[in-house]
Design an enzyme around this catalytic site. Sequence first.
Site, PDB file in Angstrom:
ATOM      1  N   LYS A  68       0.759  -1.688   3.322  1.00 41.11           N
ATOM      2  CA  LYS A  68      -0.039  -3.105   3.154  1.00 41.11           C
ATOM      3  C   LYS A  68       1.010  -4.176   2.963  1.00 41.11           C
ATOM      4  CE  LYS A  68      -4.056  -5.132   3.679  1.00 41.11           C
ATOM      5  NZ  LYS A  68      -3.940  -5.735   4.761  1.00 41.11           N
ATOM      6  N   TRP A  73       5.854   4.783   0.343  1.00 47.72           N
ATOM      7  CA  TRP A  73       6.539   4.385   1.296  1.00 47.72           C
ATOM      8  C   TRP A  73       7.967   4.586   1.409  1.00 47.72           C
ATOM      9  CZ3 TRP A  73       9.434   0.193   3.297  1.00 47.72           C
ATOM     10  CH2 TRP A  73       9.527   0.096   4.853  1.00 47.72           C
ATOM     11  N   HIS A 103      10.673 -18.333  32.539  1.00 48.63           N
ATOM     12  CA  HIS A 103      12.059 -19.126  32.662  1.00 48.63           C
ATOM     13  C   HIS A 103      13.701 -17.366  32.185  1.00 48.63           C
ATOM     14  CE1 HIS A 103      12.025 -23.099  31.978  1.00 48.63           C
ATOM     15  NE2 HIS A 103      11.177 -23.139  31.681  1.00 48.63           N
ATOM     16  N   ASN A 149       8.661   2.090  -7.629  1.00 49.72           N
ATOM     17  CA  ASN A 149       8.327   1.100  -6.056  1.00 49.72           C
ATOM     18  C   ASN A 149       9.747  -0.169  -6.433  1.00 49.72           C
ATOM     19  OD1 ASN A 149       7.651  -0.401  -4.491  1.00 49.72           O
ATOM     20  ND2 ASN A 149       6.373  -1.975  -5.589  1.00 49.72           N
ATOM     21  N   GLY A 150      10.522  -0.176  -5.385  1.00 50.89           N
ATOM     22  CA  GLY A 150      11.569  -1.191  -5.107  1.00 50.89           C
ATOM     23  C   GLY A 150      12.522  -0.412  -4.608  1.00 50.89           C
ATOM     24  N   CYS A 194       5.502   1.383  -1.814  1.00 49.37           N
ATOM     25  CA  CYS A 194       5.365   2.552  -2.959  1.00 49.37           C
ATOM     26  C   CYS A 194       3.924   1.880  -3.586  1.00 49.37           C
ATOM     27  CB  CYS A 194       6.022   2.964  -3.455  1.00 49.37           C
ATOM     28  SG  CYS A 194       7.635   3.934  -2.695  1.00 49.37           S
ATOM     29  N   GLU A 242       0.852  -3.008  15.961  1.00 52.00           N
ATOM     30  CA  GLU A 242       0.455  -2.669  14.726  1.00 52.00           C
ATOM     31  C   GLU A 242      -0.412  -0.689  14.870  1.00 52.00           C
ATOM     32  OE1 GLU A 242      -0.666  -5.341  11.244  1.00 52.00           O
ATOM     33  OE2 GLU A 242       0.351  -4.154  10.570  1.00 52.00           O
ATOM     34  N   ARG A 277      -0.866   0.962   0.583  1.00 50.07           N
ATOM     35  CA  ARG A 277       0.985   0.564  -0.499  1.00 50.07           C
ATOM     36  C   ARG A 277       1.761   2.054   0.885  1.00 50.07           C
ATOM     37  NH1 ARG A 277       0.776  -3.047  -3.933  1.00 50.07           N
ATOM     38  NH2 ARG A 277       2.753  -3.115  -4.587  1.00 50.07           N
ATOM     39  N   GLU A 287       0.068 -13.209  17.154  1.00 52.80           N
ATOM     40  CA  GLU A 287      -0.797 -12.238  16.089  1.00 52.80           C
ATOM     41  C   GLU A 287      -1.240 -11.231  16.612  1.00 52.80           C
ATOM     42  OE1 GLU A 287      -1.047 -11.766  13.374  1.00 52.80           O
ATOM     43  OE2 GLU A 287      -2.757 -10.933  13.313  1.00 52.80           O
ATOM     44  N   LYS A 312      -0.673  -7.587  16.294  1.00 56.64           N
ATOM     45  CA  LYS A 312      -2.123  -6.765  16.525  1.00 56.64           C
ATOM     46  C   LYS A 312      -2.032  -5.224  16.703  1.00 56.64           C
ATOM     47  CE  LYS A 312      -2.951  -7.403  13.288  1.00 56.64           C
ATOM     48  NZ  LYS A 312      -2.673  -8.827  12.045  1.00 56.64           N
TER      49      LYS A 312
END
Length: 598
Positions: A593, A75, A496, A99-100, A2, A480, A28, A473, A477
Site C-alpha cells: 500500500k 515486501w 494514431h 524498512n528501506g 515493509c 492492479e 505494507r 485510473e 484499478k
Amino acid sequence: MCGILGMVSKDSFSVRELVSRLQRLEYRGYDSAGCATAEGFLRRKVGSISGFLASLPEDAAPDATTCAAIAHTRWATHGGIAEQNAHPHCAGDVCIVHNGIIENFLELKEELELKGAIFRSETDSEVIAHFLQQYAAEPDLHKGMQDLMERLHGTYAIIALRKGDPRLWVAKKDSPVVLGIVGSGGSASADGYSSYIVSSDIFAFSDLTRKAVFLEDFQYLMIDAKSARLYDRKGKQLPVKPKEFHWESHNGGKMHYEHHMIKEIYEVPDVARNLEESLAGPQAASLSRMISLLRESSRIILLGSGTSYHAALLGRHLLTAAGLDAYAYASTDFDASMARSHDAIIAISQSGETMDLLVTLKAIAARPDRGDIRIMGLVNVPHSSIERMADCCIRVEAGQEVCVAATKSFANQIVALLTLAKAFGFKTTYARLPLAEVIEQAEPVAQEIAPWLASKQSMYIIGAGACYPAAMEMALKIKEVSYIHAEGMLAGELKHGTLALIEKDVPVIAIIPDAKSHTVSSVKEVEARGASSVLVAGADKAELGLKGKALFRVPAGSDAEVSLFAAICGQLIAYYTAKHLDRPIDKPRNLAKSVTVL
Ligand code: M6R
C-alpha cells in the site's frame, strides 16, 4: 512497503499478541513475516501473517512471552521471497527489522566479512545486524546506533534488540517510524507509560492510544519498560514531545463485506460528505490558507504517484478551468530543478509517505534558492512525513484504507480538489455529489459485465479532457486487482496507432460526459471495427447514437464530476472482474500500500 513493529511493556505479552498487532500492518507487505524477542525466541515464515500466526506456539509456551520484541512484514526488494530473507535478521545476540534500502550494503558487507561476519541472506538489511553485533558486548547500543547512522547510506527505519536486554533501539532516515505511547504517564514526556509500540504507521496502535512521537531523520530512540528517550545522531538527548492524533481505532476488519475493497467503495459517499463538512468546519482555516497561498503563486504544480497522480491530473483540469496556471506531473517525472520561484507545489498522497514524491519534495525544500516556492499537502494519513514538511496541508479524511488499491481516498482527493477549484470560480453541478446513486446504479452493471471482461486478455479505456484521468485510473484499478492488461488513453489518440489492435469483441470502455463529447466519434470508430464498447456516460445510448454492449449511466454534470463518477464505476468494474477471477483483491501480488522505497 515493509511494516516494522516493536513492543516494550511493563507487563509481559505473548508473541501471538505481537503478531496479531503486526496484522494491522499487513497492507505494507505480505511476502513473509517474522518476529524475535529479547528472550531469544525467533521465528520467520514465508507467506501471510495469518499463516505465520497459526505456526506460533500457544501463549503458554515459556519462551514465547516477552517484555520486548520486534516483528516485520516484508515486501521484498533485495533477495527473493524466502525464509532466509525474511526479517528479523540476527547476528550473534543482535536482531533487527528494517524498512528501506541500504545502498552501500555491499561495501559494508565486504568490510564485515573481513572481520569474520557470516551472512545468511541475500538482503541489504542483514548488514545492519552484523554492524550492530560489533557493539553487542557494550552496556548499551548508543555508540552502535550513532556509528550505524554515520555509515549507512540509503533509507531506513530500523528496530534493533539484543538477546537478554529488554530494550529496543530505533533509528530513522527517510522511511517512516512512529512511537505510540500507551497507558498514562508523563504528559509532556514519554516517561512512565505502561507500554511503548514503535511502528511504520499509526494504525498499528491507533486502537490503544492517541499519543505518538513522530521521529525525524537521523534521530534514534532507546525504549525500555519505563521510558522512551530520543537522541540526535551525535547522541545528544532531545526532548520527547508526544502529539495527540485522531485516527481510526477499529481492528481493520471487513465487517460483513467479503473484501476491504468493496467495503471501502461503499464508504465513498460518507467519507466525501464528512470531508465536505470538515472543509467547511474544522479544516476551514487550512483550506483558506491554501487558497491564499495559491492566489499568491504564479504556477501550480500538482504531484502524485499512481492513483494520486491521476488525482493530480484531474486537479490540473479543475484548476485550469478555474483560470489558474496548473500542471500535473507524476512524482518521478518532476525534478526539483523544474520548480520556479513563486510556484505552489501540491503534493497529493494517501499515505503521505510515498518515497518517489518525498524525495522530490525534500529536494525542493533543500534548494538554496527555494525562496517563496510553497509546498502544500493533500494527504489522508495524519502527521505523515508530507504533512509534517508542508507549509500547509489539507487532510482528505477518508479514514484508514486497508485494501492496497486506493478507492475512497481517491474520491476524497477529488472532493478536496473540487472544493479548491470552486474557491477560484469553477462551477460544479452538484452542491452535494450524488455518489451513493452512482454506486447503486453502477454495481449491477459491473456485476453483469464482469464474467465477459474476466475472459479478456486486454482492454482499452478512453476519455478526453477531464475524463482522461478517470480512464487512466480505471485502467490502473483493473490491472492492479484483476491482473488483466488495461490501457487508459486519450480517446483522440486511439486513431494514431492503437486502433490497429482493435478487432472483434475487444472491450473498449469509454467515458463520455455528454453527447457533445469528441469521445463519441472515437467510440464509433472502434464499434465500426467490431469492438464491444462499454459506455460510462452522462447520457443515454440513443442520445449518444452508440451501440454500447453495456451502459453505466452516471448523473450528468461538469466533465470533472462525471470523471469522478466514472472512476467510481471503474472501481466497481475492477472489483467484480477480479472477484470473478478469484484474485486476492485486497492484497494483489507484488504490491504494497505505501511505497516507501525508490
Ligand atoms: O500513498 P500514495 O497515494 O502516495 O500512493 C501512491 C500510489 O502508490 C498508490 O496510489 C497506488 O497507485 C495505489 N495502490 C493504486 O490503487
